[in-house]
Design a protein around this motif. Structure first.
Motif, PDB file in Angstrom:
ATOM      1  N   LYS A 141      55.959  -6.644  37.188  1.00  0.00           N
ATOM      2  CA  LYS A 141      55.949  -5.662  38.276  1.00  0.00           C
ATOM      3  C   LYS A 141      56.130  -4.268  37.696  1.00  0.00           C
ATOM      4  O   LYS A 141      56.958  -4.046  36.818  1.00  0.00           O
ATOM      5  N   THR A 142      55.331  -3.310  38.180  1.00  0.00           N
ATOM      6  CA  THR A 142      55.452  -1.927  37.711  1.00  0.00           C
ATOM      7  C   THR A 142      55.864  -1.029  38.884  1.00  0.00           C
ATOM      8  O   THR A 142      55.915  -1.470  40.034  1.00  0.00           O
ATOM      9  N   ASP A 143      56.122   0.237  38.588  1.00  0.00           N
ATOM     10  CA  ASP A 143      56.636   1.153  39.608  1.00  0.00           C
ATOM     11  C   ASP A 143      55.551   1.907  40.357  1.00  0.00           C
ATOM     12  O   ASP A 143      55.772   2.373  41.475  1.00  0.00           O
ATOM     13  N   ARG A 144      54.373   2.068  39.750  1.00  0.00           N
ATOM     14  CA  ARG A 144      53.314   2.835  40.423  1.00  0.00           C
ATOM     15  C   ARG A 144      52.157   1.906  40.787  1.00  0.00           C
ATOM     16  O   ARG A 144      51.927   0.904  40.119  1.00  0.00           O
ATOM     17  N   ASP A 150      50.165  -4.156  36.619  1.00  0.00           N
ATOM     18  CA  ASP A 150      51.002  -4.814  37.620  1.00  0.00           C
ATOM     19  C   ASP A 150      50.300  -6.107  38.022  1.00  0.00           C
ATOM     20  O   ASP A 150      49.141  -6.088  38.459  1.00  0.00           O
TER      21      ASP A 150
END
Length: 364
Positions: A141-144, A150
């Protein structure tokens, strides 16, 4: 009783006999009307579902199950099919090479292409993640967003890309439609390696789905039938992956001890991408490599004879060479490598074997 009275009595009796028939007819009519009303509602309610969901009992990493299931729900595509593609393309992200753009211009869990030889499958589909509900937690999972690295964004985009290969049709079952979609995902069914790719991915997805049906609780160890490759020869592992030697810090494959003259079988369906004789292989002796997907390949060294040609398509189990001791070799054996995005990795997970049996301590 007079005639009029008889007629009245007959009408009453007839009415009693007809009443159930009339009632049944009215009921049938009402049911028909309800069916006409309910059918479109049923279609609407099932437009985002109806595909098989992963329930357990397979080698699919639990931290990715919700990702595959949500993509399957959102776009009506079999979840085991999506998971099998991820296994084929990146081995569920078990290494690190999938995080960089490969030679075909592809990257990510499902190897979405961002340009180059593979075209651009990512940009048209990168906002597909908005169609589904992002799981609270999942692997990679990534933030953007959208982010090709992601796993949720990548799988959602890949699902749309897969459907696009069959006219944006739902793919709820592991059938001929799924096979044609997989061919398109890799290239084109007219290309032998794309057809082989589709057959391998589909067979693995079917095995996992059958396994889940037999063991709905997902208990016990994964079946070996979920392994992505078969052993090229049968024998003891005499040198594990990444073993330290005087002339190399990390042995790039495994050595399988077998007698001279043992047939070598293709570990999976693919195409011959490299054929080198002893004079040019740099110690590998007679050496061949097979590509099984845009990310995964296998290599076979120290052969006494090579039985395939460059560019030839082969199927799993086909005899591709004969063992020997050519090149840098101290006794007959097969040196076997698995390469993921050109990086040499431990073959254990691909062969359904324990890492301790063939991977040196600390090897990836």
């Amino acid at each position: 009783m007079g005639a009029p009275a008889l007629r009245i009595a007959g009408a009453i009796l007839g009415g009693r006999q007809l009443a159930p028939r009339i009632a049944a007819g009215v009921a049938a009519g009402l049911l028909g009307i309800l069916a006409l009303i309910a059918a479109p509602l049923a279609l609407l309610s099932s437009s985002g579902g109806g595909s098989a969901q992963i329930t357990g009992g397979s080698p699919i990493p639990p931290a990715l199950v919700d990702v595959f299931n949500e993509a399957a729900r959102a776009f009506t595509v079999n979840a085991y099919l999506l998971a099998s593609i991820a296994d084929q393309e990146s081995n569920f992200g078990s290494g690190t090479a999938w995080r960089v753009v490969n030679g075909s211009g592809c990257i990510g869990l499902m190897q979405m292409c961002v340009g180059g030889a593979g075209g651009d499958s990512w940009t048209p589909a990168m906002n597909s993640y908005r169609r589904g509900t992002r799981p609270a937690t999942y692997a990679f999972k990534t933030d953007r967003h959208p982010d090709v690295l992601d796993s949720f964004d990548n799988v959602m985009a890949a699902t749309v890309h897969l459907r696009g290969k069959v006219g944006d049709r739902p793919i709820p079952r592991l059938d001929d439609l799924a096979y044609r979609a997989l061919c398109g995902y890799y290239g084109a069914c007219a290309d032998g390696i794309a057809g082989n790719y589709a057959a391998d991915v589909l067979a693995r997805a079917r095995a996992w789905q059958r396994q889940a049906a037999l063991r709905p609780d997902g208990g016990g160890a994964p079946l070996v039938s979920g392994a992505r490759m078969s052993w090229p020869v049968r024998g003891p592992v005499t040198s594990p992956f990444c073993e330290r030697r005087s002339w190399e810090s990390c042995h790039p494959g495994i050595d399988i001890g077998v007698p001279n003259g043992t047939p070598i079988h293709a570990a999976a369906t693919g195409r011959v991408t490299l054929v080198q004789p002893t004079a040019t292989s740099g110690g590998y002796g007679n050496f061949t490599c097979l590509a099984h997907s845009s990310a995964i390949s296998t290599c076979y060294a120290h052969q006494s004879r090579i039985l395939v040609r460059l560019g030839e398509s082969v199927i799993r189990g086909q005899v591709i060479g004969i063992t020997g001791c050519t090149g840098r070799c101290f006794g007959p054996h097969l040196h076997f490598e698995v390469r993921q995005n050109d990086a040499k990795v431990c073959p254990a997970p691909f062969l359904g074997a324990g890492a301790r049996s063939m991977c040196a301590s600390g090897a990836r």
